[in-house]
Design a protein around this motif. Structure first.
Motif, PDB file in Angstrom:
ATOM      1  N   ARG A   4      27.272 -35.118 -40.891  1.00 44.99           N
ATOM      2  CA  ARG A   4      27.351 -33.757 -40.106  1.00 44.99           C
ATOM      3  C   ARG A   4      26.482 -32.742 -41.086  1.00 44.99           C
ATOM      4  NH1 ARG A   4      32.136 -34.274 -38.997  1.00 44.99           N
ATOM      5  NH2 ARG A   4      33.183 -32.922 -40.807  1.00 44.99           N
ATOM      6  N   LYS A   5      26.688 -32.634 -42.218  1.00 40.73           N
ATOM      7  CA  LYS A   5      26.013 -31.511 -43.071  1.00 40.73           C
ATOM      8  C   LYS A   5      24.515 -32.008 -43.044  1.00 40.73           C
ATOM      9  CE  LYS A   5      29.727 -29.124 -43.914  1.00 40.73           C
ATOM     10  NZ  LYS A   5      29.924 -27.990 -43.539  1.00 40.73           N
ATOM     11  N   LEU A   6      24.082 -33.323 -42.940  1.00 37.86           N
ATOM     12  CA  LEU A   6      22.618 -33.426 -42.979  1.00 37.86           C
ATOM     13  C   LEU A   6      22.060 -33.444 -41.829  1.00 37.86           C
ATOM     14  CD1 LEU A   6      22.857 -36.474 -45.646  1.00 37.86           C
ATOM     15  CD2 LEU A   6      22.142 -34.231 -45.938  1.00 37.86           C
ATOM     16  N   LEU A   7      22.668 -33.503 -40.622  1.00 35.26           N
ATOM     17  CA  LEU A   7      21.963 -33.402 -39.492  1.00 35.26           C
ATOM     18  C   LEU A   7      21.653 -31.802 -39.182  1.00 35.26           C
ATOM     19  CD1 LEU A   7      24.377 -35.803 -37.234  1.00 35.26           C
ATOM     20  CD2 LEU A   7      21.825 -36.142 -38.114  1.00 35.26           C
ATOM     21  N   PRO A   8      20.513 -31.644 -38.460  1.00 39.20           N
ATOM     22  CA  PRO A   8      20.060 -30.206 -38.205  1.00 39.20           C
ATOM     23  C   PRO A   8      21.186 -29.714 -37.216  1.00 39.20           C
ATOM     24  CG  PRO A   8      18.675 -31.779 -37.183  1.00 39.20           C
ATOM     25  CD  PRO A   8      19.524 -32.614 -38.001  1.00 39.20           C
ATOM     26  N   ARG A   9      21.364 -28.357 -37.315  1.00 40.85           N
ATOM     27  CA  ARG A   9      21.918 -27.696 -36.580  1.00 40.85           C
ATOM     28  C   ARG A   9      21.952 -27.640 -35.198  1.00 40.85           C
ATOM     29  NH1 ARG A   9      26.251 -27.169 -39.569  1.00 40.85           N
ATOM     30  NH2 ARG A   9      26.055 -25.796 -41.605  1.00 40.85           N
ATOM     31  N   SER A  10      20.527 -27.722 -34.778  1.00 40.80           N
ATOM     32  CA  SER A  10      20.302 -27.691 -33.261  1.00 40.80           C
ATOM     33  C   SER A  10      19.134 -28.640 -33.300  1.00 40.80           C
ATOM     34  CB  SER A  10      19.937 -26.380 -32.544  1.00 40.80           C
ATOM     35  OG  SER A  10      18.752 -25.923 -33.459  1.00 40.80           O
ATOM     36  N   PRO A  11      18.929 -29.520 -32.272  1.00 44.98           N
ATOM     37  CA  PRO A  11      17.820 -30.241 -32.268  1.00 44.98           C
ATOM     38  C   PRO A  11      16.431 -29.666 -32.080  1.00 44.98           C
ATOM     39  CG  PRO A  11      19.136 -30.513 -30.172  1.00 44.98           C
ATOM     40  CD  PRO A  11      19.787 -29.651 -31.108  1.00 44.98           C
TER      41      PRO A  11
END
Length: 110
Positions: free
Chosen positions: A69-76
């Motif tokens: 979850r921390k590695l994924l971007p906040r918004s696409p």
């Protein structure tokens, strides 16, 4: 009347729970025997190991979910074109020109 005993579940010197095993006294098998105690102890040892494995799995799952979850971007990110790198291949003969492979951006979301 009952014949019963208690077995403590231990994993890595940590007491998890206490299991109470009982039998109603009857004419066929009036008391818990040594074989019953051996089977119940083995069953409780296996249950304690299963509980410990479930705890470790849950801990690892929470860590992996948090990291993901921390590695994924906040918004696409929105991107309308695809970037294609290009490269020039040198010619084998001096008189010939090199060959270029490249791509051109497409209009719209393709």
């Amino acid at each position: 009347m009952f014949s019963d005993f208690a077995v403590e579940l231990y994993v890595l010197d940590e007491r998890l729970r206490v299991v109470r095993i009982s039998r109603v006294l009857s004419g066929l098998r009036p008391r818990l025997e040594e074989d019953d105690v051996t089977v119940a102890s083995a069953m409780c040892a296996h249950a304690a190991l299963c509980i410990n494995n479930a705890r470790q799995y849950m801990r690892e799952w929470i860590i992996a979910s948090t990291v993901q979850r921390k590695l994924l971007p906040r918004s696409p990110t929105t991107q309308t074109t695809v970037e294609i790198p290009h490269r020039t291949f040198p010619a084998l003969r001096a008189a010939a020109r090199g060959t270029t492979r490249s791509g051109c951006p497409a209009c719209g979301p393709r």
